[in-house]
Design a protein around this motif. Structure first.
Motif, mmCIF file in Angstrom:
data_model
loop_
_atom_site.group_PDB
_atom_site.id
_atom_site.type_symbol
_atom_site.label_atom_id
_atom_site.label_comp_id
_atom_site.label_asym_id
_atom_site.label_seq_id
_atom_site.Cartn_x
_atom_site.Cartn_y
_atom_site.Cartn_z
ATOM 1 N N SER A 19 -98.268 -46.941 -63.340
ATOM 2 C CA SER A 19 -98.519 -45.766 -64.179
ATOM 3 C C SER A 19 -97.501 -45.711 -65.302
ATOM 4 C CB SER A 19 -98.429 -44.496 -63.332
ATOM 5 O OG SER A 19 -98.691 -43.351 -64.127
ATOM 6 N N TYR A 59 -112.089 -46.226 -73.994
ATOM 7 C CA TYR A 59 -111.410 -47.357 -73.376
ATOM 8 C C TYR A 59 -111.927 -48.672 -73.929
ATOM 9 C CZ TYR A 59 -110.037 -43.900 -69.906
ATOM 10 O OH TYR A 59 -109.522 -42.795 -69.273
ATOM 11 N N VAL A 63 -110.726 -52.833 -69.841
ATOM 12 C CA VAL A 63 -110.007 -51.994 -68.891
ATOM 13 C C VAL A 63 -110.862 -50.861 -68.320
ATOM 14 C CG1 VAL A 63 -107.858 -52.478 -70.119
ATOM 15 C CG2 VAL A 63 -109.068 -50.333 -70.576
ATOM 16 N N ARG A 66 -110.833 -49.344 -64.685
ATOM 17 C CA ARG A 66 -109.551 -49.667 -64.046
ATOM 18 C C ARG A 66 -108.414 -48.789 -64.575
ATOM 19 N NH1 ARG A 66 -107.210 -54.462 -64.834
ATOM 20 N NH2 ARG A 66 -108.135 -54.795 -66.905
ATOM 21 N N PHE A 67 -108.475 -48.440 -65.850
ATOM 22 C CA PHE A 67 -107.414 -47.638 -66.471
ATOM 23 C C PHE A 67 -107.924 -46.229 -66.738
ATOM 24 C CE2 PHE A 67 -104.852 -51.227 -68.762
ATOM 25 C CZ PHE A 67 -104.805 -51.933 -67.557
ATOM 26 N N LEU A 80 -100.938 -43.300 -68.679
ATOM 27 C CA LEU A 80 -101.924 -44.367 -68.523
ATOM 28 C C LEU A 80 -101.815 -44.866 -67.088
ATOM 29 C CD1 LEU A 80 -104.092 -46.038 -70.015
ATOM 30 C CD2 LEU A 80 -102.344 -47.810 -70.343
ATOM 31 N N GLN A 81 -102.796 -44.511 -66.294
ATOM 32 C CA GLN A 81 -102.856 -44.987 -64.912
ATOM 33 C C GLN A 81 -103.632 -46.301 -64.902
ATOM 34 O OE1 GLN A 81 -101.454 -43.810 -62.007
ATOM 35 N NE2 GLN A 81 -102.246 -45.707 -61.123
ATOM 36 N N MET A 82 -102.978 -47.340 -64.439
ATOM 37 C CA MET A 82 -103.590 -48.670 -64.431
ATOM 38 C C MET A 82 -103.767 -49.129 -62.995
ATOM 39 S SD MET A 82 -101.425 -50.407 -67.559
ATOM 40 C CE MET A 82 -99.882 -50.358 -66.666
ATOM 41 N N ASN A 83 -104.994 -49.399 -62.619
ATOM 42 C CA ASN A 83 -105.312 -49.873 -61.271
ATOM 43 C C ASN A 83 -105.931 -51.259 -61.340
ATOM 44 O OD1 ASN A 83 -104.458 -47.396 -60.130
ATOM 45 N ND2 ASN A 83 -106.482 -46.499 -60.503
ATOM 46 N N LEU A 85 -104.762 -54.201 -61.396
ATOM 47 C CA LEU A 85 -104.195 -54.957 -62.498
ATOM 48 C C LEU A 85 -104.432 -56.449 -62.351
ATOM 49 C CD1 LEU A 85 -100.945 -52.907 -62.990
ATOM 50 C CD2 LEU A 85 -102.600 -53.422 -64.782
ATOM 51 N N ASP A 89 -103.525 -58.537 -67.964
ATOM 52 C CA ASP A 89 -103.062 -57.236 -68.449
ATOM 53 C C ASP A 89 -101.589 -57.283 -68.857
ATOM 54 O OD1 ASP A 89 -105.014 -55.728 -65.853
ATOM 55 O OD2 ASP A 89 -105.501 -55.816 -67.997
ATOM 56 N N TYR A 93 -96.812 -52.534 -73.698
ATOM 57 C CA TYR A 93 -97.686 -51.383 -73.899
ATOM 58 C C TYR A 93 -96.942 -50.330 -74.722
ATOM 59 C CZ TYR A 93 -101.077 -53.173 -70.572
ATOM 60 O OH TYR A 93 -102.028 -53.933 -69.945
#
Length: 118
Positions: A19, A59, A63, A66-67, A80-83, A85, A89, A93
């Motif tokens: 995150s 988006y 992503v 996922r984001f 920005l929650q990134m799952n 990954l 990626d 950022y």
């Protein structure tokens, strides 16, 4: 003058979450849109996700699903929650703020490194 400071970057294994936060020194409510960008080595910077003052999210295809981008106007922070990954990626950022609907961004953060290991 508004300063944007990103945090939360680091090293994560593929499939894991991370995150990111972008804290502004002033009110983000004055900006029409807040945007997360990323730039990988040897590649052009690309827009990853954006959120407007009204809460509309957008988006990059790479992503989607996922984001998740979100904003907390009371804390003047964008997240920005990134799952899930992936190694692709991996990038620096950065967040940016823009007052107008179109045109150049008004402010940029310094960026935070995200590295996804396979």
């Amino acid at each position: 003058q508004v300063q944007l400071v990103e945090s939360g970057g680091g090293l994560v294994q593929a499939g894991g979450p991370l995150s990111l936060s972008c804290a502004a020194s002033g009110s983000i409510s004055s900006f029409y849109v807040m945007v997360w960008y990323r730039q990988a080595p040897g590649k052009q910077r690309e827009s990853v996700a954006s959120i407007t003052r009204g809460g509309n999210e957008n988006y990059a295809d790479s992503v989607k699903g996922r984001f998740t981008i979100s904003r907390d106007n009371a804390k003047n922070t964008v997240y920005l929650q990134m799952n899930s990954l992936k190694p692709e990626d991996t990038a620096v950022y950065s967040c940016a703020a823009r007052r107008s609907i179109i045109g150049l961004n008004d402010y940029w953060g310094q960026g935070t490194q995200v590295t996804v290991s396979s």
